[in-house]
Write a protein that holds these residues in place. Structure first.
Motif, short mmCIF file in Angstrom:
data_model
loop_
_atom_site.label_atom_id
_atom_site.label_comp_id
_atom_site.label_asym_id
_atom_site.label_seq_id
_atom_site.Cartn_x
_atom_site.Cartn_y
_atom_site.Cartn_z
N GLN A 89 -40.98 -5.84 -29.25
CA GLN A 89 -41.85 -6.96 -29.59
C GLN A 89 -41.10 -7.97 -30.44
N PHE A 90 -41.08 -9.21 -29.97
CA PHE A 90 -40.53 -10.29 -30.77
C PHE A 90 -41.70 -11.15 -31.23
N HIS A 91 -41.66 -11.51 -32.50
CA HIS A 91 -42.74 -12.34 -33.04
C HIS A 91 -42.18 -13.28 -34.09
N CYS A 92 -42.15 -14.57 -33.77
CA CYS A 92 -41.68 -15.55 -34.74
C CYS A 92 -42.77 -15.78 -35.77
N TYR A 93 -42.44 -15.56 -37.02
CA TYR A 93 -43.48 -15.70 -38.04
C TYR A 93 -43.82 -17.15 -38.30
N ARG A 100 -44.95 -14.96 -29.50
CA ARG A 100 -44.81 -13.53 -29.24
C ARG A 100 -44.26 -13.33 -27.85
N GLU A 101 -43.28 -12.49 -27.74
CA GLU A 101 -42.71 -12.14 -26.44
C GLU A 101 -42.26 -10.69 -26.48
N MET A 102 -42.27 -10.08 -25.31
CA MET A 102 -41.62 -8.78 -25.22
C MET A 102 -40.18 -9.03 -24.77
N LEU A 133 -33.89 -15.15 -28.09
CA LEU A 133 -35.11 -15.74 -28.65
C LEU A 133 -35.03 -16.01 -30.14
N GLY A 134 -34.40 -15.12 -30.86
CA GLY A 134 -34.36 -15.34 -32.29
C GLY A 134 -33.72 -14.19 -33.03
N VAL A 135 -33.73 -14.33 -34.35
CA VAL A 135 -33.08 -13.34 -35.22
C VAL A 135 -33.93 -13.17 -36.48
N HIS A 136 -33.46 -12.30 -37.35
CA HIS A 136 -34.09 -12.18 -38.66
C HIS A 136 -33.46 -13.20 -39.61
N GLN A 147 -37.47 -12.16 -42.31
CA GLN A 147 -38.57 -12.32 -41.35
C GLN A 147 -37.99 -12.82 -40.03
N VAL A 148 -38.69 -12.53 -38.95
CA VAL A 148 -38.19 -12.90 -37.63
C VAL A 148 -38.53 -14.36 -37.34
N VAL A 149 -37.51 -15.11 -36.93
CA VAL A 149 -37.74 -16.51 -36.54
C VAL A 149 -37.11 -16.78 -35.18
N CYS A 150 -37.74 -17.71 -34.44
CA CYS A 150 -37.18 -18.07 -33.14
C CYS A 150 -36.16 -19.18 -33.32
#
Ligand SMILES: [Zn+2]
Ligand SMILES: [Zn+2]
Length: 175
Positions: A60-64, A69-71, A115-118, A124-127
């Motif tokens: 699960q990817f979720h940009c805060y 949200r993407e898998m 898609l993104g990183v921490h 926190q996860v960001v895209c």
């Protein structure tokens, strides 16, 4: 701990003729294994099922920041399906959704989307959207970046300031 003599001492059983009858119960481990019900077998994962899973996005990817949200298929630096690619940061990577799943033995890289990183500060996860993250030597979410930027060289500061401005405008724009 004090008394573990009883099990190993009677190795010299006089039962050579009765081999078929004797079970190898010399050690406690063997006995325990024998006594356990078969149910443990069902917990062993089927290796072929694992191979199939490789092609299913299950992270699960979720940009805060923007709530995207993407898998995705992979988190790390060297996705096995993107040969020769090594990210500088642990990255959430998705296979190209419009590409047919390749055979496992294929040797050419496929298209992928990172898609993104921490965020390197708050983790926190960001895209990768410029309204969500900024990259200067490592990735920052915009709030952390705006706190850090004073210690950066002027060009990097300018770039982020522009990006912050654009991000703010985008946010104010009613949709
Ligand atoms: Zn985002
Ligand atoms: Zn941050």
């Amino acid at each position: 701990m004090d008394q573990q003599s009883s099990t190993s001492q009677n190795e010299s059983l006089p039962g050579e003729e009765e081999d078929s009858f004797l079970l190898p119960l010399d050690t406690e481990a063997a006995e325990i294994a024998r006594l356990q019900p078969n149910s443990t077998n069902s917990q062993i994962e089927n290796p072929t099922a694992e191979e199939d899973d490789e092609r299913i996005a299950k992270i699960q990817f979720h940009c805060y920041a923007c709530d995207m949200r993407e898998m995705v298929h992979y988190y790390g630096r060297e996705p096995p399906f993107a040969l020769g690619i090594e990210f500088r940061e642990d990255t959430y990577v998705m296979r190209d959704p419009f590409q047919a799943p390749p055979p496992r033995w294929q040797s050419k890289p496929e298209f992928f989307i990172s898609l993104g990183v921490h965020c390197s500060i708050c983790s926190q996860v960001v895209c990768k959207d410029p309204a969500c993250s900024y990259y200067y030597t490592q990735t920052y979410c915009l709030p952390c970046g705006s706190k850090e930027l004073k210690s950066w060289p002027p060009e990097a500061q300018m770039r982020l300031r522009k990006q912050l401005e654009a991000a703010n405008k985008k946010r104010e724009k009613p949709q």
